[in-house]
Each structure stands twice: as structure tokens, then as C-alpha cells.
Design a protein around this motif. Structure first.
Motif, PDB file in Angstrom:
ATOM      1  N   ALA A 128       0.834  -1.211   0.000  1.00  0.00           N
ATOM      2  CA  ALA A 128       0.000   0.000   0.000  1.00  0.00           C
ATOM      3  C   ALA A 128       0.863   1.254   0.000  1.00  0.00           C
ATOM      4  O   ALA A 128       1.895   1.323   0.672  1.00  0.00           O
ATOM      5  CB  ALA A 128      -0.913   0.006   1.216  1.00  0.00           C
ATOM      6  N   GLY A 170      -7.498  -5.622  -3.323  1.00  0.00           N
ATOM      7  CA  GLY A 170      -6.905  -4.302  -3.226  1.00  0.00           C
ATOM      8  C   GLY A 170      -7.242  -3.426  -4.409  1.00  0.00           C
ATOM      9  O   GLY A 170      -8.065  -3.771  -5.254  1.00  0.00           O
ATOM     10  N   THR A 203      -8.608  -2.903  -9.763  1.00  0.00           N
ATOM     11  CA  THR A 203      -9.368  -3.372  -8.603  1.00  0.00           C
ATOM     12  C   THR A 203      -9.446  -4.888  -8.699  1.00  0.00           C
ATOM     13  O   THR A 203      -9.078  -5.473  -9.723  1.00  0.00           O
ATOM     14  CB  THR A 203     -10.796  -2.784  -8.578  1.00  0.00           C
ATOM     15  OG1 THR A 203     -11.470  -3.149  -9.792  1.00  0.00           O
ATOM     16  CG2 THR A 203     -10.781  -1.258  -8.457  1.00  0.00           C
ATOM     17  N   ASN A 253      -2.972   1.899  -4.047  1.00  0.00           N
ATOM     18  CA  ASN A 253      -3.645   2.748  -3.059  1.00  0.00           C
ATOM     19  C   ASN A 253      -3.812   1.963  -1.764  1.00  0.00           C
ATOM     20  O   ASN A 253      -3.479   2.449  -0.689  1.00  0.00           O
ATOM     21  CB  ASN A 253      -5.017   3.197  -3.568  1.00  0.00           C
ATOM     22  CG  ASN A 253      -4.905   3.980  -4.862  1.00  0.00           C
ATOM     23  OD1 ASN A 253      -3.979   4.753  -5.054  1.00  0.00           O
ATOM     24  ND2 ASN A 253      -5.844   3.760  -5.764  1.00  0.00           N
ATOM     25  N   ARG A 254      -4.359   0.754  -1.909  1.00  0.00           N
ATOM     26  CA  ARG A 254      -4.440  -0.220  -0.824  1.00  0.00           C
ATOM     27  C   ARG A 254      -3.622  -1.420  -1.266  1.00  0.00           C
ATOM     28  O   ARG A 254      -3.433  -1.631  -2.459  1.00  0.00           O
ATOM     29  CB  ARG A 254      -5.889  -0.657  -0.584  1.00  0.00           C
ATOM     30  CG  ARG A 254      -6.771   0.415   0.033  1.00  0.00           C
ATOM     31  CD  ARG A 254      -8.166  -0.103   0.369  1.00  0.00           C
ATOM     32  NE  ARG A 254      -8.845  -0.636  -0.818  1.00  0.00           N
ATOM     33  CZ  ARG A 254      -9.499  -1.785  -0.865  1.00  0.00           C
ATOM     34  NH1 ARG A 254      -9.593  -2.556   0.190  1.00  0.00           N
ATOM     35  NH2 ARG A 254     -10.087  -2.180  -1.980  1.00  0.00           N
ATOM     36  N   GLN A 255      -3.148  -2.197  -0.328  1.00  0.00           N
ATOM     37  CA  GLN A 255      -2.373  -3.386  -0.692  1.00  0.00           C
ATOM     38  C   GLN A 255      -3.113  -4.182  -1.753  1.00  0.00           C
ATOM     39  O   GLN A 255      -4.310  -4.446  -1.620  1.00  0.00           O
ATOM     40  CB  GLN A 255      -2.140  -4.257   0.539  1.00  0.00           C
ATOM     41  CG  GLN A 255      -1.401  -5.538   0.216  1.00  0.00           C
ATOM     42  CD  GLN A 255      -1.108  -6.355   1.438  1.00  0.00           C
ATOM     43  OE1 GLN A 255      -0.283  -5.957   2.238  1.00  0.00           O
ATOM     44  NE2 GLN A 255      -1.779  -7.481   1.585  1.00  0.00           N
TER      45      GLN A 255
END
Length: 129
Positions: free
Chosen positions: A44, A64, A79, A97-99
Motif C-alpha cells: 500500500a 486491493g 481493482t 492505493n491499498r495493498q
């Protein structure tokens, strides 16, 4: 027949952990499948320059979110459920952005010894191991 579990690879020599990603290399050239298969975590908040000049890669995101920016080209959101294939050896920036957890397939297969150079390239390793 080859049967492995992710836990067989984690903390082994085939578990490559860097500042921006962690690749658990499940199948390698030595396995004789004609491709390599990796369970990769993109950390992330990171950005990684990648250019597979010597390989093609298909990537399937299973968790993620982030994006892939083709250098000099478009940016695509990633995504869970997104597949992208670098069939033109595209130089790119991969951002999480996120793991993100990715399933990655390389051709020619990786040997396991590869690391990105300053340009984000994996060398073409000719060894059979």
C-alpha cells in the motif's frame, strides 16, 4: 504432477520481499511448464517502475486497488477482478492505493534469480535452474 501450497514458498528462497512488493514465486523455469507463476503483494502507498523488456506478463488482481500508468500513455485503474497483460513490453508505473494481491504469469519463465535493475527490467537469465 506439481503440487505446492503458498505456505511452502513463504519464507523460502522463492519468497522475494522488496520495499514495494513481495513476490512468492510458485512456479519457475526449473518446473518445466514454459511459464512462471507468482502470488505477488504490492504494498500500500507504493509506486514501482517496471519494464519487462525481456518478458511478457499477465497480471490478475485478486484484492486491493491501485493503478497502472503506461509511460507516455494512459493510466488504468486496478481493482479486484482486473486483468492486464503487458504484451508490448510496456514500461509502466504500478501504484497501490491499498495493498494489492496479484497473480502474475511470465513468459519466458523466471528462474527465481531475477531482480529489477534501475530501469525496472528483469534480465533474461539463460540458466535452466
Amino acid at each position: 504432477m506439481i503440487v505446492k501450497h503458498l505456505t511452502d514458498v513463504i519464507h523460502s528462497k522463492d519468497d522475494i520481499d522488496t520495499k514495494t512488493w513481495n513476490a512468492r514465486r510458485l512456479l519457475l523455469k526449473k518446473d518445466g511448464m514454459g511459464f512462471s507463476l507468482h502470488d505477488t503483494v504490492i504494498k500500500a502507498g507504493t509506486e514501482t517502475l517496471i519494464w519487462y523488456r525481456n518478458h511478457v506478463e499477465a497480471v490478475y488482481c485478486i484484492e486491493g486497488d491501485g493503478e497502472i500508468e503506461v509511460i507516455g500513455g494512459p493510466t488504468y485503474p486496478i481493482t479486484a477482478g482486473t486483468l492486464y497483460a503487458l504484451d508490448g513490453h510496456e514500461k509502466h508505473l504500478l501504484r497501490a492505493n491499498r495493498q494489492m494481491r496479484m497473480v502474475c504469469v511470465f513468459n519466458p519463465p523466471l528462474t527465481g534469480a531475477e531482480v529489477h535493475d534501475a530501469d525496472g527490467v528483469y534480465p533474461l537469465v539463460e540458466s535452466n535452474s
